[in-house]
Design an enzyme around this catalytic site. Structure first.
Site: not given
Length: 328
Positions: A19, A102, A141, A204, A228-229
């Site tokens: 991230m 991304c 990814k 994910n 992640g978040r």
């Protein structure tokens, strides 16, 4: 046992997502301490590495206790990605990861990240160039596709496996979705069930609780999950998921004292790695998340954001621990 080539990750590994402006060494340190099995650097611009830009070079910093650790690269030019993979290999990570997921404009609109989902032949050539440039395992990814009409990740999975990637992580949203709506893991599950696919498939998107991690493991049969978040300001999510999967029981959430202690560790590493001025400044983005949900916390948050020294910040954190002594 999930493995990326010869890297053993355990029965059901938990991966820390790369991230931007978050997953730097100080943040990775607290996540590793709480059970993250595989971590990645922030994504690094191939052009930045080739230009020897200081910010890009600094992102190559990795530490022995972080292993296994991957360096994630992004870019729009095949030759630049090949060259940047050679540079990244020199710092001896455990693997190289390519970012084809991304969604942000300053990446995707320049032909990098999720933009490559619109040009699968170029994605294949770029990936092949990176694989040939390093002896390390290369992973990828990506997302489901560019939009709802072009969910081409099943093709991506087969073609990238065929040229030699060692694992694939799939975020259950399209580029157009960004981070909105609910992640759709249906295609992730279909890819995992594809008899042609024999590399690890990691899912994910929206993993924010032990129950959800367990449910998605069962329903979609993925080899592991990337978080992640949900880990920002809450590195305990890794240990909570592991405990729940091992025992079927939920851990008690961290106390305020534990939150303060880990926040201090994060702060100390941030200062050590970035220097006092930058280290203190860049920790400001984390305080809200470390103490999320605590009643009447706003005055403390304002003081933490305004603190100009390590000593002042420590005093405020100690005051928080004292005032909320009995709270979880």
């Amino acid at each position: 046992m999930a493995k990326i080539r010869n890297i053993e990750l355990g029965a059901f590994p938990l991966l820390l997502a790369p991230m931007e402006d978050v997953s730097d060494p100080p943040f990775r340190a607290v996540c590793k301490a709480n059970g993250a099995d595989l971590m990645y650097t922030e994504f690094i611009s191939s052009e930045g590495l080739i230009r020897d830009a200081a910010k890009s070079r600094q992102k190559l910093d990795i530490f022995e206790y972080e292993r296994p650790i991957g360096i994630q690269l992004f870019g729009s030019e095949i030759e630049h990605m090949r060259m940047s993979a050679e540079i990244a290999t020199q710092v001896n990570p455990d693997l190289i990861d390519i970012n084809y997921g991304c969604p942000v404009k300053n990446v995707a609109c320049k032909g990098a990240g999720a933009a490559l989902l619109q040009d699968i032949p170029k994605m294949v050539k770029m990936t092949e160039a990176v694989i040939k440039s390093t002896h390390l395992p290369v992973t990828v990814k990506t997302r489901l596709g560019w939009d709802d009409d072009t969910k081409n990740v099943p093709e991506v999975a087969e073609r990238l496996q065929d040229i030699g990637i060692a694992a694939l992580t799939i975020h259950g949203r399209t580029r157009v979705q960004m981070y909105k709506g609910v992640a759709d893991w249906t295609l992730i599950g279909e890819i995992k069930r594809n008899p042609r696919i024999n590399i690890p498939i990691f899912g994910n998107g929206d993993i924010d609780s032990p129950e959800k991690a367990m449910a998605y493991r069962t329903q979609y049969n993925v080899d592991g999950v990337m978080i992640g978040r949900a880990s920002i300001g809450y590195p305990w999510i890794f240990r909570e998921i592991k405990h729940y999967m091992a025992t079927g029981e939920k851990l008690v959430p961290p106390t305020i004292a534990e939150r303060v202690d880990v926040c201090k560790q994060h702060l100390e590493f941030s200062i050590r790695w970035k220097g006092p001025k930058t280290g203190i400044f860049e920790m400001r983005r984390h305080y809200t998340n470390y103490f999320k949900g605590i009643e009447h916390f706003k005055p403390f948050r304002m003081r933490l954001v305004e603190a100009g020294s390590y000593e002042e910040t420590l005093e405020i954190l100690d005051e928080i621990a004292e005032q909320y002594l009995q709270m979880c």
